[in-house]
Design an enzyme around this catalytic site. Structure first.
Site, PDB file in Angstrom:
ATOM      1  N   GLY A  88       0.834  -1.195   0.000  1.00 26.93           N
ATOM      2  CA  GLY A  88       0.000   0.000   0.000  1.00 26.93           C
ATOM      3  C   GLY A  88       0.868   1.244   0.000  1.00 26.93           C
ATOM      4  CD  GLN A 109       3.303   5.853   2.636  1.00 28.23           C
ATOM      5  OE1 GLN A 109       2.321   5.295   2.177  1.00 28.23           O
ATOM      6  NE2 GLN A 109       4.319   5.194   3.169  1.00 28.23           N
ATOM      7  CB  CYS A 156       5.146   2.328   7.215  1.00 26.01           C
ATOM      8  SG  CYS A 156       4.711   3.843   6.348  1.00 26.01           S
ATOM      9  CG  LEU A 157       6.537   1.026   1.201  1.00 26.30           C
ATOM     10  CD1 LEU A 157       5.944   1.281  -0.172  1.00 26.30           C
ATOM     11  CD2 LEU A 157       7.641  -0.026   1.124  1.00 26.30           C
ATOM     12  CG  HIS A 214      -0.533   1.236   7.292  1.00 28.96           C
ATOM     13  ND1 HIS A 214       0.456   0.803   8.156  1.00 28.96           N
ATOM     14  CD2 HIS A 214       0.069   2.101   6.419  1.00 28.96           C
ATOM     15  CE1 HIS A 214       1.603   1.408   7.823  1.00 28.96           C
ATOM     16  NE2 HIS A 214       1.401   2.175   6.775  1.00 28.96           N
ATOM     17  CD  GLU A 215      -1.124   2.373   2.781  1.00 32.27           C
ATOM     18  OE1 GLU A 215      -0.734   3.559   2.685  1.00 32.27           O
ATOM     19  OE2 GLU A 215      -0.358   1.438   3.044  1.00 32.27           O
ATOM     20  CG  HIS A 266       0.135   6.888   5.487  1.00 37.27           C
ATOM     21  ND1 HIS A 266       1.264   7.379   6.090  1.00 37.27           N
ATOM     22  CD2 HIS A 266       0.377   5.573   5.265  1.00 37.27           C
ATOM     23  CE1 HIS A 266       2.156   6.397   6.243  1.00 37.27           C
ATOM     24  NE2 HIS A 266       1.639   5.288   5.753  1.00 37.27           N
TER      25      HIS A 266
HETATM   26 NI    NI Z   1       2.585   3.473   5.636  1.00 39.47          NI
END
Ligand code: NI
Length: 162
Positions: free
Chosen positions: A46, A51, A89-90, A131-132, A135
């Site tokens: 995701g 991000q 998380c990236l 999670h997304e 953000h």
């Molecule tokens: Ni993330």
């Protein structure tokens, strides 16, 4: 399409509330394509627009690697149950942390044609959606981690970067 630079925790752009998308322009579609490319390149499941430095309410998710979901202006409308597991998380590379999430969620969103859609998810998909979406309101999973973040090399394959 192109890869975009993934912003890392500490970058103020990750702490801002994103704006609703009013219309999908060619630039929006380019952003979405780039987000998908960037997510797949980083082996993530995701990615949210902030991000890559864009404060718009857009996320992309693909928990199977062959089923990309593009969500514009997503909203969680239902959740139930509980699951506790590692997530990553990236924007927080190399580590994972244990987080409790709902085990079922329902969300509404617009697709790229700005048609209203609904999605239900369980397990990893439910986790990824939660999670997304967080953000988009400037929140990171690290706020919810139970215990310490652990190095990914100490984990088995149960963790997936989101
Ligand atoms: Ni993330």
């Amino acid at each position: 399409m192109a890869l975009r630079q993934i912003r890392i925790q500490g970058d103020p752009v990750l702490e801002k509330v994103c704006k609703e998308v009013k219309e999908v322009t060619p630039r929006t579609l380019e952003l979405i394509g780039d987000m998908l490319d960037t997510m797949y390149e980083a082996n993530g499941v995701g990615l949210a627009a902030p991000q890559v430095g864009i404060l718009k309410r857009i996320v992309v998710i693909d928990v199977t690697g062959e089923d990309p979901i593009v969500m514009i202006n997503p909203k969680l409308v239902e959740s139930s149950g509980e699951q506790t597991g590692y997530e990553g998380c990236l924007s927080v590379p190399g580590v994972s942390g244990k987080v409790t999430r709902p085990d079922y969620v329902k969300a509404v969103y617009c697709n790229e044609q700005m048609e209203l859609k609904e999605i239900e998810g369980t397990e990893l998909l439910a986790r990824a959606i939660c999670h997304e979406l967080e953000h988009l309101d400037g929140h990171m999973y690290t706020e919810k981690v139970i215990g310490e973040l652990v190095d990914n090399s100490e984990l088995k394959e149960e963790s997936e970067p989101e």
